[in-house]
Motif scaffolding. Structure first.
Motif, PDB file in Angstrom:
ATOM      1  N   LYS A  53       1.785   8.851  -2.321  1.00  0.00           N
ATOM      2  CA  LYS A  53       1.185   9.659  -1.123  1.00  0.00           C
ATOM      3  C   LYS A  53       2.305   9.778  -0.206  1.00  0.00           C
ATOM      4  O   LYS A  53       2.688   8.821   0.390  1.00  0.00           O
ATOM      5  CB  LYS A  53      -0.098   8.875  -0.699  1.00  0.00           C
ATOM      6  N   LEU A  64      -9.656   3.318  -1.906  1.00  0.00           N
ATOM      7  CA  LEU A  64      -8.473   2.786  -1.111  1.00  0.00           C
ATOM      8  C   LEU A  64      -8.456   3.206   0.248  1.00  0.00           C
ATOM      9  O   LEU A  64      -7.713   2.979   1.333  1.00  0.00           O
ATOM     10  CB  LEU A  64      -7.304   3.268  -1.599  1.00  0.00           C
ATOM     11  N   ARG A 124      -9.861   6.527  -6.671  1.00  0.00           N
ATOM     12  CA  ARG A 124      -8.788   6.062  -5.577  1.00  0.00           C
ATOM     13  C   ARG A 124      -9.168   6.358  -3.894  1.00  0.00           C
ATOM     14  O   ARG A 124      -8.687   5.659  -3.226  1.00  0.00           O
ATOM     15  CB  ARG A 124      -7.615   7.140  -5.702  1.00  0.00           C
ATOM     16  N   ASP A 183       0.763  -1.179   0.112  1.00  0.00           N
ATOM     17  CA  ASP A 183       0.066   0.003  -0.116  1.00  0.00           C
ATOM     18  C   ASP A 183       0.948   1.118  -0.059  1.00  0.00           C
ATOM     19  O   ASP A 183       1.004   2.079  -1.050  1.00  0.00           O
ATOM     20  CB  ASP A 183      -1.010  -0.042   1.050  1.00  0.00           C
ATOM     21  N   ILE A 220       3.366   2.359  -2.741  1.00  0.00           N
ATOM     22  CA  ILE A 220       2.726   2.584  -4.066  1.00  0.00           C
ATOM     23  C   ILE A 220       1.791   3.883  -4.343  1.00  0.00           C
ATOM     24  O   ILE A 220       0.951   4.093  -3.322  1.00  0.00           O
ATOM     25  CB  ILE A 220       1.808   1.172  -4.412  1.00  0.00           C
ATOM     26  N   GLU A 226      -6.747  11.259  -6.537  1.00  0.00           N
ATOM     27  CA  GLU A 226      -7.813  10.956  -5.562  1.00  0.00           C
ATOM     28  C   GLU A 226      -9.157  11.637  -5.854  1.00  0.00           C
ATOM     29  O   GLU A 226      -9.589  12.280  -4.888  1.00  0.00           O
ATOM     30  CB  GLU A 226      -7.554  10.742  -4.122  1.00  0.00           C
ATOM     31  N   LYS A 231      -3.685  -2.111  -6.797  1.00  0.00           N
ATOM     32  CA  LYS A 231      -3.362  -0.757  -6.557  1.00  0.00           C
ATOM     33  C   LYS A 231      -2.630   0.106  -7.466  1.00  0.00           C
ATOM     34  O   LYS A 231      -3.057   1.330  -7.733  1.00  0.00           O
ATOM     35  CB  LYS A 231      -2.442  -0.848  -5.178  1.00  0.00           C
TER      36      LYS A 231
END
Ligand code: GLY
Length: 341
Positions: free
Chosen positions: A128, A222, A219, A122, A125, A215, A205
């Motif tokens: 962020k 997630l 996204r 997570d 990738i 996002e 992902k």
């Protein structure tokens, strides 16, 4: 060998059994590593450049004050724009290292070598990067892709059972985003996810991030389990690990599916989830402590307007606005279920 990633995705991704030096930059690089994996790095004869920092990390120290001395150090050591930062560590360090890379000289290239299960599937990738503020988790950050992610499975051998279990909740999240109940159940049952579980989750992902980097839509899926999860994690003063908090958030979201009028989750799956979260029962903060963090969450545009991702069996989740009162009753149910195992 690098994975085939969709066109436009700007991170090269390699999945290896153990760390290999040929995946490092060939020149002009610096290293930021988590002290707890330094011995493993060295045991594989991995090189360390002239500018190397091995640091202690913790969620509580994921703050701007921690990161500023690194930038000063790099400037003192004449690190320049053409350098590549290689970050070796879990999600806390990759979030901070990526942010430091985005800030230093207005942005230098960075590679991530995620060492925890959570970071491998997570946090590593999707670019962020962030630090926490007093008001909540990850409130200061940037979207800043690493140029390369190298996943070396052998780092997982160093993780405690608690950290492995914690990371597994991010995998279960991916299964629920796919609406794949059978996969979610098999992940709940396994001790260590298989390499095909990892590859599948990483691929999913990458696809989501590639379609919606900033996002604006997809996204957001997630964030399943994260709205309540972040609040629980912060309210517990990080006594509850990120993945564990996401697990609790996932359980609440599954319970909410019923009150949102969508297909309810099989009770067996909900029971199994609650049972696995039972060891956390004494650590879960009370609702009154979680609520202020929920209301400040950056995903909520206005107070009293909680954006929630609701999973649906055999389908993709839906995004729904939930009132704090409805969430409070799901929280009470969760609290009761986790405590009764
Ligand atoms: N960890 C959630 C995301 O990358 O969007």
């Amino acid at each position: 060998m690098y994975l085939d990633v969709p066109g436009g995705f700007s991170t090269q991704v390699a999945i290896l059994e153990k760390p290999l030096a040929e995946y490092l930059p060939t020149s002009n690089w610096l290293l930021l590593g988590d002290m707890s994996v330094r011995l493993i790095w060295r045991s594989h004869n991995m090189p360390e450049p002239e500018v190397s920092n091995w640091v202690e990390t913790s969620e509580a120290a994921k703050r701007m004050e921690t990161l500023l001395p690194w930038l000063e150090h790099w400037a003192e050591r004449n690190v320049h724009r053409n350098h590549t930062l290689v970050v070796v560590g879990g999600g806390v360090l990759s979030d901070m290292g990526g942010l430091a890379a985005s800030l230093y000289m207005r942005g230098i290239a960075w590679h991530v070598w995620p060492t925890s299960l959570l970071a491998q599937i997570d946090a590593g990738i999707g670019g962020k990067t962030a630090v926490n503020l007093d008001s909540g988790k990850n409130l200061a950050g940037a979207f800043y892709h690493p140029q390369r992610m190298v996943v070396a499975n052998s780092f997982l051998d160093s993780l405690s059972a608690r950290h492995l279990k914690s990371g597994k909740w991010e995998l279960i999240k991916m299964a629920l985003i796919e609406g794949d109940i059978a996969w979610a159940e098999s992940l709940l049952d396994c001790k260590i996810p298989s390499s095909s579980d990892m590859k599948h989750a990483i691929g999913l992902k990458i696809g989501i991030v590639n379609r919606d980097f900033k996002e604006h839509g997809e996204r957001r899926l997630l964030n399943l389990g994260h709205t309540l999860g972040h609040a629980i994690e912060s309210a517990s003063n990080f006594d509850i690990l990120h993945g564990e908090a996401v697990g609790l958030g996932i359980l609440a979201a599954c319970l909410l599916s019923k009150s949102c009028g969508v297909t309810a989750f099989p009770s067996g799956l909900i029971e199994k989830t609650a049972k696995q979260l039972a060891p956390l029962s004494s650590r879960i903060p009370v609702w009154e402590k979680c609520l202020p963090f929920l209301l400040r969450d950056k995903k909520n545009e206005a107070e009293n307007n909680l954006h929630f991702i609701i999973p649906i069996p055999a389908s993709r989740p839906i995004q729904q606005k939930i009132s704090p009162e409805v969430l409070e009753s799901a929280f009470a149910k969760l609290f009761f279920m986790v405590n009764s195992h």
